[in-house]
Structures are given as C-alpha cells and as structure tokens.
Design a protein around this motif. Structure first.
Motif: not given
Ligand SMILES: Nc1ncnc2c1ncn2[C@@H]1O[C@H](COP(=O)(O)OP(=O)(O)OP(=O)(O)O)[C@@H](O)[C@H]1O
Ligand SMILES: [Mg+2]
Length: 460
Positions: A294-315
C-alpha cells in the motif's frame, strides 16, 4: 577495455586470450550463444567479438537479441571464408565490423581500439538523444477525452511529479509516459524504460540499482543501474504490478530517500529522475489482496492518468488509422495506401479488446495483404484471432501459413507463425510453443518482442 569473445573453437579462444592480455585488454570468453546472453545480461562490455556460426543459437541471433534489448556494446562478427552473405546481413542488423577467419589478432586489436574510440563519442551524444522517438510516438486523438488528457500531460510535464498511468493493454500507456517526458524541461535528458515483467527476478535489483565489479559471481564489470542512467530525465517502470514483493520494499525505500546504492557499492547516488510507472492491472485490488504494498502504491500514485479503452472513443479511429498507416507504411518502405470507405466503416464497427495495439496489428496485416494502393474491406480481418476452427486444429497439429505473400522478411514470417500458433491454441503459450518447436521461455520472449500479448488469453 573489456571484451566478450564468443567462439566455440577452443584454439581461437586460447590464442586470443594470450594475445589480448599482452595488449592489456581484459576479455571474457563464452563458448555458446546461450552463454553469451548470460554474460550480456549481467555485465556491459566495451565490445563483443561474435562468431557467426555457433552451436545452438547463432551469432546472428545473439546480435538481434542485443538490438532488441538495447545493449549497445559494439559487435565485431567473425565469419568463416564463404560466409560473406551472412556477414553482410550481420552488418545490416547492426554489427559494426567483421573479420574473416583466419584473422590476424593484431588486426582485431586495431579494430577494437577504433570501436572503443567511436563508442566513447557516441555515448556522449546519446545521453541527450535517448529521449523520445520523435513523431512516431505522437499521441493521436481528437475526442474531448483525449484533449483533456493532453492538457493533463502539459500540466504534469511542467512539474517533476511522480505519475502512475493505468489502462487496458494497448491503450497507449508508454506513449503517454514518453509524451510527459517530451513536453518537460528535461526532454534532452534520457528517457529510460524498463519492463518490470520482462526482467528476471534475480537480476532486477542489479538492473535497477546497478552493481560494482565483483558484487556477485558474474559481475565482471561495474554496471550502472537504470535509476542512474536516467539521470535528470525520466525512468519509466512499465508493468509495475509485476514487481515481486522483496523488490517493492527496496523500490519504496529508494523513492522515500531519493538515493540508491549500487549492489556491492559504498556510496549513495542521488535519484533525480522523474518516475512514471504503468500497469494494466488493478493495483487497488492487489493492495487489498496483499500482493502490492500500500505504501508503495501511494508513492507511485501521486498523479494518476487513466487511459480510456479505444471502444470509448471510436470517433478517434479515423485519426488513429491515418497516423498508424503512415507510420507502418514508412516503416515497411511502402507508399501510404488509401483506406476505402467500406473498410473504414468496418474498422469503426469493432470493439478492440486489444485497443490501439490491436488496431495497429490489424492495419499491419491489412497493409501486407493489400495491393499496395488501397486497403479494402477484404484486407481487414477483424477476427484474425478466432479465424480457425478447433476441429481443424486437432486434426493437423503442424502449422501452415495461409496466404502468406512470397517475399516477406524472416522476422515477419516468425511473427506471423507465433501469432498463428497463439490463435490456434487460444493463447495457450505452452501449446503454441510446442507446436512451433521452441521453449516456453522463447515464445514469451517473442510475444514481447512482437507485442502479441493480446492474442488469446494466457492459460491459467
Ligand atoms: N493515442 C495514440 N496515438 C497514436 N498511437 C498510439 C496511441 N496510443 C497508442 N498508440 C500506439 O499503440 C501501440 C500500443 O501503445 P502502448 O505500447 O503505449 O500501449 P500500452 O498501454 O503500453 O500497452 P501494454 O499494456 O500492452 O504495454 C503503440 O504502437 C503506440 O504507438
Ligand atoms: Mg506498454
């Protein structure tokens, strides 16, 4: 100067040993390609002298493996008389020079010294260039989702914040990491990427933190770790979810203290690089289940970018297709084909479980099957994976290559063979490897190299 000599002939090894030591050149000797790989994994050499013909994996294989691994030690090939065509191929694959047997050791020494001189110069230039791979890696997308992402990247780039990029396989996590670096002030510093899932557990610590000469058996040279190589640039820890627990503890400490120590070393080395990590696994669940700290997770996850799957941006597909066709065609040395409208509709009708990588693979196949001018509906196979019926596979265990164009590179054929084997055995790596007559380790390697991770699901 340290040299690795790979030759299966005892005479050559022992005569070179004498000669080189008189010249004050340190050398290690490997009898087989396999042994050479083991050496190259553990240490870095100023040059590698590589016999083309070896039992087991040959010199050309070793050379190609080095290229894929980004091992930059210059290679001199040794070929026998009459193997000139092979030597030329080796030069094309990145060998710096070659010698024909029997050769004068004095000639070898001259070549070695000039290589060393060149490498010194290249190393100095390389540090600045090792940033992002230019336009090929542009982040394409015009939907609101992607524009927001681009604004996020701009903000992050102007700081040195630690970033965690998550998203399904093939959504562009690595592209985002490179883009953050490319837009940052330190863009001229190195971008160093390491695939945590691809590094042998026993070697990971020395890979990340480096080691001193003699730190363990086989540590024949001092080797700087990736943290050190990244300098003030960016260290990209890909597939961070694969990091074994003991290493997680060590990584946490490094992130807290912002310094590392090489294995066997006495001095602290400051860590100045920005850390970007990525995973397609659900780290929150892993934390809950106790397989990720958990402590490592918080150290790494200071800023989070979540990439959408392609099917959510077919345009975005038309933009992506355009970009990918340009990229693929120029890589294959072909003219950029036109996509006919039905083919475009077909591409928009699919859900892309393998995301952009799957789209890219599909277009690559399309390009190969097409007449070169345009890509039509028929050239696009949305379900290339599920194309074969199970009954067919149980009847003929050997694989056949249908519709393979006649003049294809060996690499292409290999990739296609792996892809076909995976499809036939629904992604079962063990069975696919058996069918191809290679080891499971080799197929895992090929899957990585050819980015076929999405072809079928791994067996449990
Ligand atoms: N937005 C984008 N614009 C252009 N190309 C993209 C984009 N996103 C991904 N790609 C291309 O798709 C392929 C997969 O991207 P990438 O390797 O970054 O995915 P990933 O999320 O790291 O996948 P994995 O989890 O499987 O490693 C690459 O060839 C990349 O160039
Ligand atoms: Mg990736």
């Amino acid at each position: 100067m340290s040299v690795l000599i790979v030759d299966d002939e005892r005479n050559i090894r022992s005569s070179l040993k004498k000669y080189l030591s008189l010249e004050g050149i340190e050398a290690e000797y490997a009898e087989t390609g396999e042994a050479a790989l083991a050496y190259l994994e553990r240490a870095s050499f100023d040059a590698v002298l590589l016999d083309l013909k070896l039992p087991g994996i040959n010199g050309q294989d070793v050379l190609e493996w080095m290229q894929r691994r980004g091992i930059r030690s210059p290679v001199i090939m040794i070929s026998a008389h009459g193997q000139i065509a092979d030597a030329v191929r080796a030069l094309k694959s990145g060998a710096k020079d070659y010698l024909v047997k029997p050769f004068d050791p004095a000639e070898l020494v001259i070549k070695l010294r000039s290589l060393l001189e060149n490498k010194r110069r290249e190393d100095m230039i390389e540090a600045g260039k090792r940033t992002c791979g230019a336009r090929e890696n542009a982040l394409i997308g015009n939907t609101e989702l992607m524009r927001r992402l681009s604004r996020q990247i701009d903000k992050i780039a102007s700081t040195d914040v630690t970033v965690l990029v998550t998203g399904e396989s093939g959504t562009g996590k690595e592209i985002v990491a490179r883009e953050i670096h490319a837009r940052s002030q330190n863009r001229d510093e190195p971008f160093v990427a390491v695939n945590i899932g691809g590094v042998h557990e026993g070697l990971m610590e020395s890979e990340l933190f480096g080691h001193e000469k003699g730190a363990f058996t086989g540590a024949v040279n001092r080797k700087p770790g990736l943290f050190e190589l990244a300098g003030r640039g960016c260290l990209f820890l890909d597939e961070i979810g694969e990091m074994p627990m003991p290493l997680q503890v060590k990584l946490l400490r490094v992130l807290q203290e912002r310094k590392i120590r090489r294995l066997g070393g006495m001095n602290d080395i400051p860590v100045n690089a920005r850390i970007v990590s990525a995973t397609n696994r659900d780290l929150e669940t892993m934390v809950r289940e106790g397989s990720f700290r958990e402590d490592l997770y918080y150290r790494l996850n200071v800023f989070r970018i979540e990439l959408p799957p392609l099917r959510e941006r077919l345009e975005d597909i038309p933009f992506l297709v355009d970009h990918l066709l340009n990229k693929l065609a120029s890589r294959m040395g072909r003219a950029v084909p036109v996509l006919d409208p039905q083919a475009a509709d077909k591409l928009r009708s699919y859900s892309y479980p393998g995301n952009i990588r799957e789209l890219e693979n599909m277009l690559e196949r399309g390009l190969i099957y097409s007449d070169g001018q345009s890509i039509t509906c028929e050239d696009i196979d949305l379900h290339a994976l599920k194309g074969m019926s199970p009954s067919e596979s149980s009847e003929s265990p050997e694989l056949k290559f249908h519709g393979l164009p006649s003049s294809r590179s060996l690499e292409y054929i290999e990739k296609e063979a792996v892809r076909e084997a995976l499809a036939r055995y629904q992604g079962n790596r063990t069975k696919a490897a058996e069918a191809l007559g290679i080891s499971r380790k080799t197929i895992l390697n090929k899957i990585k190299v050819y980015k076929l991770e999405n072809f079928g699901d791994e067996e449990s």
